[in-house]
Design a protein around this motif. Structure first.
Motif, mmCIF file in Angstrom:
data_model
loop_
_atom_site.group_PDB
_atom_site.id
_atom_site.type_symbol
_atom_site.label_atom_id
_atom_site.label_comp_id
_atom_site.label_asym_id
_atom_site.label_seq_id
_atom_site.Cartn_x
_atom_site.Cartn_y
_atom_site.Cartn_z
ATOM 1 N N ARG A 1 -11.869 -12.802 40.499
ATOM 2 C CA ARG A 1 -12.318 -12.548 39.119
ATOM 3 C C ARG A 1 -12.769 -13.835 38.451
ATOM 4 O O ARG A 1 -13.808 -13.879 37.781
ATOM 5 N N TYR A 2 -11.990 -14.892 38.623
ATOM 6 C CA TYR A 2 -12.330 -16.168 37.996
ATOM 7 C C TYR A 2 -13.602 -16.765 38.597
ATOM 8 O O TYR A 2 -14.519 -17.171 37.880
ATOM 9 N N TYR A 3 -13.639 -16.842 39.921
ATOM 10 C CA TYR A 3 -14.803 -17.450 40.576
ATOM 11 C C TYR A 3 -16.077 -16.673 40.259
ATOM 12 O O TYR A 3 -17.142 -17.265 40.055
ATOM 13 N N SER A 4 -15.996 -15.348 40.228
ATOM 14 C CA SER A 4 -17.178 -14.532 39.977
ATOM 15 C C SER A 4 -17.713 -14.716 38.567
ATOM 16 O O SER A 4 -18.909 -14.524 38.317
ATOM 17 N N ALA A 5 -16.845 -15.074 37.645
ATOM 18 C CA ALA A 5 -17.279 -15.305 36.268
ATOM 19 C C ALA A 5 -18.027 -16.626 36.124
ATOM 20 O O ALA A 5 -18.778 -16.811 35.164
ATOM 21 N N ILE A 6 -17.835 -17.542 37.092
ATOM 22 C CA ILE A 6 -18.423 -18.875 36.976
ATOM 23 C C ILE A 6 -19.597 -19.069 37.931
ATOM 24 O O ILE A 6 -20.625 -19.646 37.549
ATOM 25 N N TYR A 7 -19.464 -18.585 39.172
ATOM 26 C CA TYR A 7 -20.418 -18.920 40.220
ATOM 27 C C TYR A 7 -21.188 -17.705 40.733
ATOM 28 O O TYR A 7 -20.800 -16.551 40.491
ATOM 29 N N GLU A 8 -22.236 -17.997 41.481
ATOM 30 C CA GLU A 8 -23.025 -16.946 42.105
ATOM 31 C C GLU A 8 -22.167 -16.200 43.137
ATOM 32 O O GLU A 8 -21.212 -16.764 43.681
#
Length: 284
Positions: free
Chosen positions: A128-135
């Motif tokens: 969830r966190y990574y998807s909010a920031i990165y492609e």
């Protein structure tokens, strides 16, 4: 406190980034010879939707700027204490010998298992966190790797990593996200650290016992007072990282004597606060 008595023998300086401590606490630190810098000097550059605790995350790539005289820079979260301070000397020697590397540890240890014996994992939250920031492609790759914890890291001040991390921090904390803003900025410094160290910059991993995350598996104190991991062969923990927030501090950590020196330094009013937090956590 856990390193003050070792500072002269191990020949290092201590710094503290203040994001809102009382003047009484800051004066105590100064009397111990700690260099105190005001984290608010970074606030002007990060005005959008910024919460106070974010300064403790934002400041980390700026440490070479805040402490200009230091050759090796190490960040240690304030909820951690050293049971084996000799590791600090090893860490600094490694950073000098390998100036292009970042020394850190993963959130992966054989004792991080739940009651059913399965490894504790936060992959759903990480995704969830990574998807909010990165492609999507990068987010998926990072989610599948053990997280590198940003609570205890070190590197030589000449490492280009610091500048790269600074650029990532500025992007993450100044970007406009809409409804995902809070998610994206929460632990943004750790996720950007992982993105950099899993791609363009070298990481030199050290034993997770020297950044042991007690929220993943609560350790114990043996009869001699040594804090140990809770599964055989019950290794002694090098750095006790009391991560997880106030609920753990007020309940598990305080009541099980896991604070530095069992918390004997706490004043009566401070103990009452921890007890109050523990009671609040139980009734939620």
């Amino acid at each position: 406190m856990s390193v003050l008595e070792h500072r002269e023998r191990l020949n290092f300086d201590l710094g503290f980034v203040d994001i809102g401590c009382s003047e009484h606490a800051l004066n105590w630190l100064r009397r111990q010879g700690v260099i105190v810098v005001d984290g608010a000097i970074l606030a002007a550059d990060f005005p959008r939707e910024r919460y106070g605790y974010h300064l403790a995350q934002i400041c980390r790539p700026y440490l070479p700027d805040l402490f200009e005289a230091w050759e090796v820079i190490s960040w240690v979260d304030c909820d951690a204490w050293f049971q084996d301070a000799s590791f600090i000397d090893i860490l600094f020697q490694e950073a000098i010998a390998h100036p292009a590397d970042v020394l850190a540890s993963t959130e992966l240890h054989y004792t991080y298992v739940g009651g059913d014996g399965r490894p504790v994992t936060n992959q759903t939250a990480l995704q969830r966190y990574y998807s909010a920031i990165y492609e999507p492609e990068l987010a998926a790759r990072l989610t599948g790797l053990p997280a590198i914890n940003s609570g205890f890291i070190a590197s030589h001040r000449s490492n280009p990593f610091w500048s790269a991390w600074k650029r990532q921090i500025e992007d993450i904390y100044l970007r406009r996200y809409g409804e995902l803003g809070a998610v994206s900025r929460h632990f943004g410094e750790q996720f950007s650290l992982n993105a950099l160290l899993r791609s363009d910059h070298a990481v030199r991993l050290f034993d997770p016992l020297y950044n042991y995350l007690c929220c993943w598996k609560t350790p114990f104190r043996d009869e001699d007072g040594t804090v140990r991991a809770a599964l055989p062969p019950y290794p002694a923990i090098g750095m006790v990282h009391l991560a997880g927030g106030w609920r753990h501090f007020g309940d598990t950590y305080n009541e099980r004597g896991l604070l530095y020196d069992r918390g004997t330094y706490l004043q009566a009013d401070e103990r009452r606060v921890l007890q109050k937090v523990a009671q609040s956590a139980r009734f939620r």
